[in-house]
Design an enzyme around this catalytic site. Structure first.
Site, PDB file in Angstrom:
ATOM      1  N   GLU A  50       1.091  -1.100   0.039  1.00 23.74           N
ATOM      2  CA  GLU A  50       0.003  -0.374  -0.309  1.00 23.74           C
ATOM      3  C   GLU A  50       1.074   1.384  -0.009  1.00 23.74           C
ATOM      4  O   GLU A  50       0.731   2.141  -0.572  1.00 23.74           O
ATOM      5  CB  GLU A  50      -1.213  -0.056   1.399  1.00 23.74           C
ATOM      6  N   PHE A 112     -11.916  -6.751  14.265  1.00 25.14           N
ATOM      7  CA  PHE A 112     -10.928  -6.999  13.666  1.00 25.14           C
ATOM      8  C   PHE A 112     -10.202  -5.935  12.491  1.00 25.14           C
ATOM      9  O   PHE A 112     -11.468  -5.395  11.286  1.00 25.14           O
ATOM     10  CB  PHE A 112     -11.624  -8.133  12.665  1.00 25.14           C
ATOM     11  N   GLN A 113      -9.553  -6.002  12.297  1.00 30.76           N
ATOM     12  CA  GLN A 113      -8.204  -4.448  11.205  1.00 30.76           C
ATOM     13  C   GLN A 113      -9.122  -3.621  10.978  1.00 30.76           C
ATOM     14  O   GLN A 113      -9.195  -2.992  10.179  1.00 30.76           O
ATOM     15  CB  GLN A 113      -8.581  -5.370   9.626  1.00 30.76           C
ATOM     16  N   LYS A 162     -17.668  -0.350   5.653  1.00 30.23           N
ATOM     17  CA  LYS A 162     -17.698  -1.003   4.872  1.00 30.23           C
ATOM     18  C   LYS A 162     -19.500  -1.176   4.998  1.00 30.23           C
ATOM     19  O   LYS A 162     -19.978  -1.702   3.287  1.00 30.23           O
ATOM     20  CB  LYS A 162     -17.722  -2.491   5.012  1.00 30.23           C
ATOM     21  N   MET A 476      24.292   8.290   1.777  1.00 27.77           N
ATOM     22  CA  MET A 476      23.921   9.876   2.645  1.00 27.77           C
ATOM     23  C   MET A 476      24.050   9.883   3.767  1.00 27.77           C
ATOM     24  O   MET A 476      25.026  10.551   4.454  1.00 27.77           O
ATOM     25  CB  MET A 476      23.238  10.673   1.952  1.00 27.77           C
TER      26      MET A 476
HETATM   27  C1  LIG Z   1      12.322   5.642   4.945  1.00 26.45           C
HETATM   28  C2  LIG Z   1      13.904   6.505   5.201  1.00 26.45           C
HETATM   29  N1  LIG Z   1      15.114   5.510   6.139  1.00 26.45           N
HETATM   30  C3  LIG Z   1      15.534   6.401   6.609  1.00 26.45           C
HETATM   31  C4  LIG Z   1      16.231   7.007   6.027  1.00 26.45           C
HETATM   32  C5  LIG Z   1      17.670   7.913   6.036  1.00 26.45           C
HETATM   33  N2  LIG Z   1      18.781   7.847   5.149  1.00 26.45           N
HETATM   34  C6  LIG Z   1      18.951   8.921   4.045  1.00 26.45           C
HETATM   35  S1  LIG Z   1      19.755   8.842   3.438  1.00 26.45           S
HETATM   36  C7  LIG Z   1      20.091   7.401   3.760  1.00 26.45           C
HETATM   37  C8  LIG Z   1      21.167   6.509   2.501  1.00 26.45           C
HETATM   38  C9  LIG Z   1      20.003   6.139   1.589  1.00 26.45           C
HETATM   39  O1  LIG Z   1      21.165   4.699   0.822  1.00 26.45           O
HETATM   40  P1  LIG Z   1      20.504   4.517  -0.385  1.00 26.45           P
HETATM   41  O2  LIG Z   1      19.660   4.237  -1.008  1.00 26.45           O
HETATM   42  O3  LIG Z   1      22.166   3.381  -0.906  1.00 26.45           O
HETATM   43  O4  LIG Z   1      21.543   6.135  -0.968  1.00 26.45           O
HETATM   44  P2  LIG Z   1      23.174   6.479  -1.386  1.00 26.45           P
HETATM   45  O5  LIG Z   1      23.105   7.512   0.158  1.00 26.45           O
HETATM   46  O6  LIG Z   1      24.022   5.515  -0.988  1.00 26.45           O
HETATM   47  O7  LIG Z   1      23.319   7.262  -2.571  1.00 26.45           O
HETATM   48  C10 LIG Z   1      19.057   6.692   4.620  1.00 26.45           C
HETATM   49  C11 LIG Z   1      19.203   5.695   5.524  1.00 26.45           C
HETATM   50  C12 LIG Z   1      15.492   7.697   5.170  1.00 26.45           C
HETATM   51  N3  LIG Z   1      15.481   9.172   4.379  1.00 26.45           N
HETATM   52  N4  LIG Z   1      14.082   6.969   4.483  1.00 26.45           N
END
Ligand SMILES: Cc1ncc(C[n+]2csc(CCOP(=O)(O)OP(=O)(O)O)c2C)c(N)n1
Ligand SMILES: [Mg+2]
Lengths: 562, 165
Positions: A50, A112-113, A162, A476
């Site tokens: 979803e 439920f749900q 529902k 990042m």
């Molecule tokens: C849902 C979610 N969880 C955690 C984060 C924190 N976060 C920001 S950038 C990042 C790294 C992303 O890794 P990747 O997709 O490999 O991208 P890269 O920076 O290596 O290009 C994380 C964990 C986020 N932005 N969104």
């Protein structure tokens, strides 16, 4: 009068709103709706989660400018939408989310749900509804669409018990919606605009800062006209990318934490900042006390609560961005502006100097540089693809090196920064724009957050392309650790990842891989030419950093540079 | 924002009388870190409309933002900030004060001076009803405190604009 079931009234009302596509996932609480839905000519796209349904509806909305719609069941179906709703909310995207709910008699019984999704989503929707009376159903749906797309757009949720869906009631098509408590201001105050014109004529160093509001109001052409008329350089926020032609002399690139040197310097040195459809997010302003301190600020936005929220503004203008720019352009027609190019010359020279001394840069060596992949993609597609992104370094490199040349084509989770957005958003964008090339620029981490949607792309023959910048890191976060935590890479190495090529093949998509710089262009060319979903795995430099970078909370002129 | 002097503001907010509205307003305050000193809500003469009277404290910038955010809620009809205007303000308090035989007279004298009423009499405690503005209520509470206050219930401020004379 015709008597219809709630489900039928719902679908009739959706048709009145011109809905042609629903992204959804069935379940017990919405089985009545699904039973009727397949008898209409509304297209249903069955996602695999979803969250994917909301992101897809969101991508559909961002690419097309229409309202995206999704439909999910109660309980877990509803809670799975929350991240998608928050994403759309932060970026002001018009989405209508339809959730099933347990029968009215059971609400509050921990049935439920059952979850109180209206309560859960109150802070991350523009508005939401529980339909407790079938006689309100048509009106609520009409209102929901009106709210989602008017004023400052945003997601609206409708919770559908529902029993309301299965009971019958007379149906009459809705009347025009008018809400006494909700009347967005589209027309700006002309006296404020006269002041803007005066400031424009007085300014020596004007700068235009455009944001997502320009995209949402379809104001890109007026903005371009305005900038050229007053000879002012243009920068945008992440959300504004695409509203100004990237090869124009006046284009500075993106501003903010990973903005270009020239955009950040120009923001700090300008004497007039005309901000259009932005909200001065902390990623844009850096340390707020040092933001644009030499400038008078004009702030144009349709949402009064965005104005004077983060930065003090000299001239607030509440209004629709496109309309306001159009009126400004008309006002400027009547002004003598012939001296302007000379007045601006020193300012433009200064900017040219910033641009040539500190351009965006990287060195391509033995190992593939992620920037090189994006730059090559940009060249091969001439900036004409619809780009969606995941979140992280990949997103910033996409923003810096993909020269997107039109609005509604750079689709990214700006406000929430939601990993897992790009793939389902690409699916939604491709559904909306079947003839366009749609590319998700992804990280190896993010792509795994909604990878299941590959199956959706296959099922509906949506030939989206995924470009994974595979650095084997949550890059990042690793960058933060390298720069500010003494290089201690706590839990950011992706020590175990699937073989993305095999994974693509397992889904029935094509999988390609490049491990050397000379393979990059070949893989991209091949991948882009295939008429089916393709996952391209670019094995890039593990520890590349995104530059420039402004450390959080610092002035935006304090950039770490290459 | 530069205007940083914190002030007490009484906001009168007309809202549609619908389920969830109170939660939208309260959620807005908690979610955005605005503070609520008191909040009072009841129907108006129009059964479809309720009035919320909210007392909040903040500097100009914050209060401006609160008003804008309230106005943005779809169910909010109108927001009035009484600060700097001419308005009538009242609050009602019920106070259970210790009334042993030796200090009953004193309690009753106080009740008389403050023009409030004893609405319940027990063997040890009197329950006193007092209306007034904030200042009057705190003054009264301060005077009663030495005698022993068992419980209080206060409505929070209510306010309406004064009519032209
Ligand atoms: C849902 C979610 N969880 C955690 C984060 C924190 N976060 C920001 S950038 C990042 C790294 C992303 O890794 P990747 O997709 O490999 O991208 P890269 O920076 O290596 O290009 C994380 C964990 C986020 N932005 N969104
Ligand atoms: Mg990565």
């Amino acid at each position: 009068m015709k008597r219809l079931t709630g489900a039928e009234i719902l679908l009739e009302s959706l048709k009145e709103e011109g809905v042609d596509t629903i992204f959804g996932y069935p379940g017990g609480a919405v089985v009545d709706i699904y039973d009727r839905l397949v008898k209409t000519d509304i297209r249903h796209i069955l996602v695999r989660h979803e969250q994917g349904a909301v992101h897809a509806a969101d991508g559909y909305a961002r690419a097309s400018g229409r309202v995206g719609v999704c439909l999910v069941t109660s309980g877990p179906g509803a809670t799975n939408t929350v991240t998608g709703i928050a994403t759309a909310y932060m970026d002001s995207i018009p989405v209508v989310v339809l959730t099933g709910q347990v029968p009215r008699g059971l609400i509050g019984n921990d049935a439920f749900q059952e979850v109180d999704i209206v309560g859960i989503t109150r802070p991350c929707t523009k508005h939401n509804y529980l339909v407790s009376d079938i006689d309100d159903l048509n009106r609520i749906i009409r209102e929901a669409f009106y709210l989602a797309k008017s004023g400052r757009p945003g997601p609206v949720l409708i919770d559908l018990p529902k029993d309301v869906m299965s009971m019958k009631a007379p149906y009459r098509p809705g009347k025009k919606i008018k809400l006494r408590t909700y009347q967005p201001t589209y027309r700006p105050n002309l006296r404020q605009l006269d002041k803007v014109v005066r400031l424009v004529k007085e300014a020596k160093r004007p700068l235009i800062l455009a944001g997502g509001g320009v995209v949402l109001s379809k104001g890109s052409e007026e903005l371009t006209r305005f900038a050229r008329k007053i000879v002012a350089p243009v920068t945008t926020t992440l959300m504004g990318l695409g509203v100004f032609p990237p090869h124009d002399q006046l284009w500075l690139g993106m501003v903010g934490m990973h903005g270009t040197y020239r955009a950040n310097m120009a923001t700090s040195c300008c004497d007039l900042l005309i901000a259009v459809g932005v909200r001065f997010d902390d990623r844009v302003t850096g340390k707020i006390e040092t933001f644009a301190t030499q400038a008078k600020i004009v702030h144009i936005d349709i949402d009064p609560s965005s104005i004077q929220k983060n930065v003090p503004v000299s001239i607030p203008v509440v209004g629709d961005c496109r309309l306001t720019l159009q009126i400004l352009n008309d006002l400027l027609e009547k002004e003598k502006l012939n001296g302007i190019p000379e007045v601006r010359a020193p300012w433009l020279d200064q900017i040219e100097e910033w641009k040539s001394t500190r351009p965006l840069a990287y060195k391509q060596g033995q190992v593939i540089k992620p920037q090189y992949v994006i730059e090559t993609l940009s060249r091969l597609t001439r900036g004409e693809a619809i780009i969606t992104t995941e979140v992280g370094q990949n997103q910033m490199w996409a923003a810096q090196y993909y020269h997107v040349d039109r609005p509604n084509s750079f689709i990214t989770s700006g406000g929430l920064g939601c990993m897992g957005f790009g793939l389902p958003a690409a699916i939604g964008a491709q559904v909306a724009m079947p003839d366009k090339l749609v590319v998700d620029i992804a990280g190896d981490g993010s792509i795994q957050m909604n990878i299941q949607e590959m199956a959706t792309a296959i099922q509906y023959r949506l030939p989206i392309k995924v470009v994974i910048l595979n650095n084997r890191y949550l890059g990042m976060v690793r960058q933060f650790q390298e720069l500010f935590f003494g290089g201690r890479y706590a839990c950011t190495a992706m020590e175990c990842a699937p073989d993305f090529v095999k994974l693509a093949e397992a889904y029935g998509a094509a999988g390609l891989r490049a491990t050397k710089p000379e393979e990059v262009e070949l893989v991209l060319k091949e991948g882009l030419s295939l008429e089916k979903p393709v996952l391209m795995d670019f094995v890039v430099e593990k520890e590349e950093l995104v530059y420039p970078m402004v450390p959080a909370g610092e002035p935006i002129t304090e950039m770490l540079l290459v | 924002m530069n205007q940083t002097k914190e002030e007490r503001h009484i906001l009168s907010v007309l809202v549609e009388n619908q389920p969830g509205v109170l939660s939208r307003v309260a959620g807005l305050f908690s979610g955005r870190g605005f503070n609520i000193e008191s909040l009072c809500v009841a129907a108006t003469t129009d059964p479809l409309v309720s009035r919320m009277t909210i007392v909040t404290i903040g500097d100009m910038g914050v209060v401006e933002q609160i008003k804008k955010q309230l106005n943005k809620l779809v169910n909010v009809i109108k927001v009035v900030d009484f600060t700097g205007t001419d308005f009538v303000q009242r609050e009602l308090a019920l106070i259970k004060v210790r009334a042993r035989p030796e200090n009953r007279a004193e309690v009753l004298r106080m009740v008389d001076i403050f023009r409030c009423r004893v609405v319940d009499v027990g063997s040890e405690y009197y329950t006193v009803e007092l209306t007034g503005d904030e200042g009057k209520i705190s003054a009264f509470l301060n005077l009663l405190k030495p005698m022993g206050i068992k419980e209080i219930a206060r409505t929070g401020a209510l306010a309406l604009a004064r009519e032209k004379k």
